[in-house]
Design an enzyme around this catalytic site. Structure first.
Site, PDB file in Angstrom:
ATOM      1  N   GLU A  98       0.817  -1.214   0.000  1.00 59.27           N
ATOM      2  CA  GLU A  98       0.000   0.000   0.000  1.00 59.27           C
ATOM      3  C   GLU A  98       0.855   1.270   0.000  1.00 59.27           C
ATOM      4  OE1 GLU A  98      -2.936   2.188   3.168  1.00 59.27           O
ATOM      5  OE2 GLU A  98      -2.580   0.041   3.369  1.00 59.27           O
ATOM      6  N   ASP A  99       1.950   1.245   0.782  1.00 60.28           N
ATOM      7  CA  ASP A  99       2.718   2.475   1.015  1.00 60.28           C
ATOM      8  C   ASP A  99       4.053   2.543   0.271  1.00 60.28           C
ATOM      9  OD1 ASP A  99       0.690   3.163   2.713  1.00 60.28           O
ATOM     10  OD2 ASP A  99       1.731   2.558   4.542  1.00 60.28           O
TER      11      ASP A  99
END
Length: 729
Positions: A98-99
């Site tokens: 996600e990051d």
């Protein structure tokens, strides 16, 4: 896993040695798990840590700590539940997709498909895809539940992630604190409860309470600290008395005091309108014994020591809660006249009560009660998948699930003696859908404790419920006003969506056929190839979709007819007057009868296609229709089928003499003419004391039937004047 806790933009993880040495927290984690994991699994966990540390290099939390401290803390929480190495690796990498620039394929190549699937199940969707935060939250939650249905470890990692975020929420601004805390209390705490993670549930609720109602939390926490010292002596004396009694009878037991968590005290004060001192005046004890017979033996001894309060005994051993929880609960008149709440359970029951589905990893899975917890959780997850398959969108799915997450349970029996747990406030309709979707769709009545009762009857503990069905029955939209379970609500809505779709397709076919005949006198063969060309051009998935749009008024039938003729190589001729569509009265939701004029068979009628609603039938002289000046292309000729057989609502106003028995005479005459009174109300005519104005909504077969009813009413001496109204009363 809350994106708000990240402050530095994502980067591709650098290749090469780690930029920083192993954090002390990570080393402590590796030392801890080496006690129950194999050496090669501990090594894999260390590799996962280095992978995550590289990926999150340069990223910091709002508190200023390196971001990697968060996944390490999440893995630490999971290690307390003795989760396996795959889950711990996924916890360490749960934010990398996600990051950062890491892909699922990279994780799968290095750590295996299962770890990659777990990380993928935990990754949020891009928020840019959604118009509102509610849509994003709902879709994220839906995705998480679907991943959880495939692997229960997803929710355990997610709960550990949320727990650590809540523990470190003070770094956020107050607005975000409140939003995240509210979401936690509405969704994550109930899920923890539903799968039996009692300690996590209580901590999430207390942390959420602290940020949603900070002032109330501080006041209660201070009062609790003061009261704790005063209670210690009283609780000690009660525990000594209980231990002495059990010891005399030769029962081996572990007796401990039980303190309520802050939010449960607050909730009890709110729900039962009690003061803090009234809630705290209830002492709690927990007694843990070696086996089930000892539980009941202990119960008898305690009832001999202190008198039980009638109606305050619950046997969750014979009938476990939906999350697998088992205990005997009793409330006694303790010393000093204060109520004493006691829980009695075995050691195995205590493990399940504290850890729920996580107890599978904490203890050997040979335990029968732990297997039952897993089975019940699996059934619940299956029901979630069923609801999700029928819900139109993520927000609707979330609405259904919130209802089901953790209501208080009511236990009822089927005619064969099977026990079913239903939420508080569940009705006979909820029970019918819990048994089977077809039973719910076809139910017409219920026998509760051998007595015929309405379907909206709320079930109580111990009720014996039998559902009566009919093959021709179907759900009623009014059920949505009283059903209490997400499953019943989603099935009812799905039924009406499906029925409306099918009816609109059938109506659309009739309207298209009418338009084709108006444009071309020759017979038009609508071949599959012709429809395929139309679908390619319009971008629709099927011909049913186009026909449904016509039936629901989203497309004009004449436009579709012209295009089909052009695709077939035939040029549309000058439009003739189309033939009338026959109204049978059984079309369902695709054809509606306008409330403004209430047409009945025998009335000259006209149809208007209204976007999203389908065909609305009005009378020819409807003043509302005339005033709205509709588009002529949306008007259709319609006619009644001569053999139409059903009852229609019609409004009638009666001016009657104000005397005793007048209404009874009018009602009896209406019944004699085989009409039905759907509704009646009296107008407030203060100036006219001699007369009453009665507005009836009658159900009649047709105009001739209405004429007979009105003729009979005019012959009554109490009736002064009668006329048909254009709007139901």
């Amino acid at each position: 896993m809350l994106g708000v806790q990240q402050t530095i933009p994502s980067k591709r993880p650098p290749v090469g040695p780690d930029p920083d040495p192993v954090l002390p927290e990570a080393q402590a984690l590796l030392d801890k798990v080496s006690a129950y994991l194999k050496p090669e699994e501990v090594h894999q966990l260390e590799v996962a840590y280095h992978f995550a540390a590289r990926a999150h290099h340069g990223q910091f939390r709002k508190s200023g700590e390196p971001y990697i401290t968060h996944p390490v803390a999440v893995a630490g929480i999971l290690s307390e539940w003795f989760l396996d190495s795959q889950a711990l690796c996924a916890a360490l990498m749960h934010d990398v997709m996600e990051d950062t620039g890491v892909t699922k394929l990279e994780i799968a190549e290095q750590f295996g498909k299962q770890v990659a699937d777990l990380v993928d199940g935990l990754s949020k969707l891009e928020r840019l895809e959604f118009q509102t935060k509610e849509d994003a939250q709902a879709e994220n939650f839906r995705k998480m539940l679907l991943a959880m249905a495939r692997d229960i470890r997803v929710i355990l990692i997610k709960l550990a992630d949320r727990l650590h975020n809540m523990r470190t929420l003070e770094a956020m601004n107050p607005e975000k604190q409140k939003r995240i805390a509210r979401e936690t209390m509405e969704i994550y705490a109930p899920i923890a409860n539903r799968i039996g993670l009692n300690a996590v549930y209580q901590e999430l609720e207390d942390l959420g309470f602290q940020y949603v109602y900070p002032h109330r939390y501080q006041v209660l926490a201070k009062a609790m600290r003061v009261a704790r010292g005063n209670r210690r002596e009283v609780v000690g004396k009660i525990m000594d008395a209980v231990r002495g009694k059990l010891s005399e009878s030769g029962v081996e037991a572990l007796v401990s005091g039980r303190e309520k968590h802050l939010f449960s005290i607050y909730r009890k004060m709110q729900e039962k309108h009690l003061t803090f001192s009234q809630v705290l005046d209830i002492y709690g004890l927990r007694v843990i014994v070696k086996d089930v017979p000892s539980c009941y033996l202990t119960l008898g001894m305690l009832h001999g020591l202190y008198k039980p309060i009638p109606g305050k005994f619950k046997d969750y051993i014979a009938i476990p809660k939906a999350n697998g929880y088992q205990s005997l609960h009793t409330t006694l008149f303790g010393p000093y006249g204060t109520p004493l709440e006691v829980q009695i359970r075995t050691q195995d029951m205590h493990k399940v009560a504290e850890a729920g589905v996580a107890s599978h990893w904490m203890y050997k899975s040979g335990n029968v009660s732990i297997n039952e917890v897993q089975q019940k959780t699996h059934q619940w997850l299956k029901s979630l998948l069923e609801i999700q398959s029928e819900s139109g969108d993520s927000v609707e799915f979330l609405e259904h699930i919130k209802v089901d997450l953790f209501p208080d349970e009511v236990y009822v029996f089927t005619p064969k003696g099977k026990i079913m747990a239903m939420p508080q406030g569940a009705t006979a309709v909820d029970f019918a859908y819990a048994v089977h979707t077809d039973i719910g769709n076809r139910c017409i009545a219920a026998k509760i404790n051998y007595e015929l009762m309405p379907l909206r009857t709320i079930l109580r503990n111990g009720d014996r419920v039998e559902i009566i069905t009919a093959s021709t029955a179907k759900p009623n939209p009014s059920w949505l006003n009283f059903v209490a379970t997400g499953k019943a609500r989603s099935h009812i809505r799905h039924f009406f969506k499906t029925m409306r779709y099918e009816e609109s397709v059938a109506l659309g076919e009739r309207m298209l056929s009418q338009s084709l005949h108006a444009l071309k006198t020759d017979h038009v063969e609508l071949s599959d190839a012709l429809w395929e060309g139309m679908l390619k051009e319009s971008g629709d998935k099927s011909r049913q979709e186009i026909l449904s749009d016509i039936g629901l008024g989203k497309r004009l039938p004449v436009v579709v007819a012209r295009r089909l003729l052009q695709l077939s190589g035939q040029m549309p001729v000058e439009a003739q007057k189309p033939g009338a569509i026959t109204i049978y009265g059984t079309e369902g939701m695709a054809v509606q009868f306008a409330n403004c004029c209430s047409p009945i068979p025998g009335d000259p009628i006209i149809g208007m296609v209204k976007k999203g609603q389908g065909l609305i039938v009005h009378t020819h002289d409807c003043p509302v229709l005339r005033k709205s000046r509709p588009d002529p292309e949306k008007m259709l000729d319609v006619q009644w089928d001569p053999a139409v057989k059903r009852m229609f609502d019609v409004a009638v106003k009666v001016l009657a003499v104000h005397e005793r028995g007048a209404l009874a005479q009018i009602a009896a005459t209406i019944a004699d003419e085989a009409a039905n009174i759907q509704n009646v109300h009296m107008e407030d005519e203060q100036a006219q004391t001699a007369y009453s104005v009665l507005n009836f909504t009658l159900q009649v077969e047709n105009r001739q039937h209405l004429a007979r009813v009105m003729k009979s009413l005019r012959q009554l001496q109490v009736v002064v004047r009668i006329n048909r109204m254009r709007t139901p009363g």
